[in-house]
Scaffold this motif. Structure first.
Motif, mmCIF file in Angstrom:
data_model
loop_
_atom_site.group_PDB
_atom_site.id
_atom_site.type_symbol
_atom_site.label_atom_id
_atom_site.label_comp_id
_atom_site.label_asym_id
_atom_site.label_seq_id
_atom_site.Cartn_x
_atom_site.Cartn_y
_atom_site.Cartn_z
ATOM 1 N N HIS A 66 -7.975 -9.444 5.443
ATOM 2 C CA HIS A 66 -7.944 -8.243 4.600
ATOM 3 C C HIS A 66 -6.491 -7.818 4.335
ATOM 4 O O HIS A 66 -6.111 -7.554 3.190
ATOM 5 N N GLU A 67 -5.705 -7.767 5.401
ATOM 6 C CA GLU A 67 -4.316 -7.311 5.247
ATOM 7 C C GLU A 67 -3.467 -8.303 4.458
ATOM 8 O O GLU A 67 -2.684 -7.904 3.596
ATOM 9 N N LEU B 146 -7.647 1.806 3.036
ATOM 10 C CA LEU B 146 -6.930 3.056 2.773
ATOM 11 C C LEU B 146 -6.642 3.227 1.286
ATOM 12 O O LEU B 146 -6.511 4.344 0.804
ATOM 13 N N GLN C 210 0.812 -1.219 0.000
ATOM 14 C CA GLN C 210 0.000 0.000 0.000
ATOM 15 C C GLN C 210 0.849 1.274 0.000
ATOM 16 O O GLN C 210 0.334 2.349 -0.300
HETATM 17 ZN ZN ZN Z 1 -6.815 -2.561 2.669
#
Ligand code: ZN
Length: 185
Positions: free
Chosen positions: A145-146, A104, A54
């Protein structure tokens, strides 16, 4: 602060399978700096998890922390800081549970995702030690999710009912589930 820019959906790095971290690299100052950057970025952005891809670093590293003083999650869901390197995930309980997820890298949206209720994560921590953690309930969803970010997946891919994908404003206007059933990562 060394918070970095969070890349958004559409950036190709988010779709790569991230590289494994070389064990020796864990002890370098460059790697420690990466961990600091990830932590600072997560805090600045108000996330409860962040993965290295990310911030455009395609390595298998993710941080998760559900703070006790979170406005959104209150005291219902808290966790220590997990620093997860080169994880392997195993589903322990396939029973699905659903939460409204945010990301995010997908700002402004919420989507309802069903995932297995209990997962085991084998990983290396920031000291280079092998660890195993069993995550249940909400935390199991956070981990999944991560970890998805390390394998080129975004929660949008996991939505089975696209009617349950919403802009934040419309989400709060028309869905408004209990606060604790949502997460931002
Ligand atoms: Zn995420």
């Amino acid at each position: 602060m060394t918070a970095k820019t969070v890349i958004r959906m559409g950036h190709p790095t988010l779709r790569l399978v991230a590289e494994l971290v070389d064990h020796n690299d864990i002890f370098t100052s460059a790697f420690k700096e990466l961990l600091t950057d990830l932590y600072d970025t997560m805090k600045l952005e108000g996330g409860i998890g962040i993965a290295a891809p990310q911030i455009n670093i395609s390595k298998q590293v993710t941080l998760i922390e559900l703070p006790a003083n979170s406005e959104r999650y209150g005291t219902l869901h808290t966790s220590p800081l997990f620093i997860i390197i080169n994880p392997v995930i195993t589903i322990i309980d396939h029973t699905l549970q659903g939460f409204w997820e945010g990301c995010l890298s997908v700002p402004g949206l919420r989507g309802f995702v069903e995932r297995p209720r209990i997962v085991k994560i084998d990983y290396i921590d920031e000291f280079g030690e092998n660890k195993t953690f069993v995550a249940e309930d909400f935390l199991a969803t956070v981990f999944q999710h991560e970890l998805d970010h390390l394998f080129g997946k975004i929660y949008i891919d996991r939505i089975t009912d696209t009617k349950k994908l919403s802009y934040l404003q419309e989400f709060s206007d028309f869905n408004s589930p209990k606060k604790e059933d949502t997460l931002d990562e």
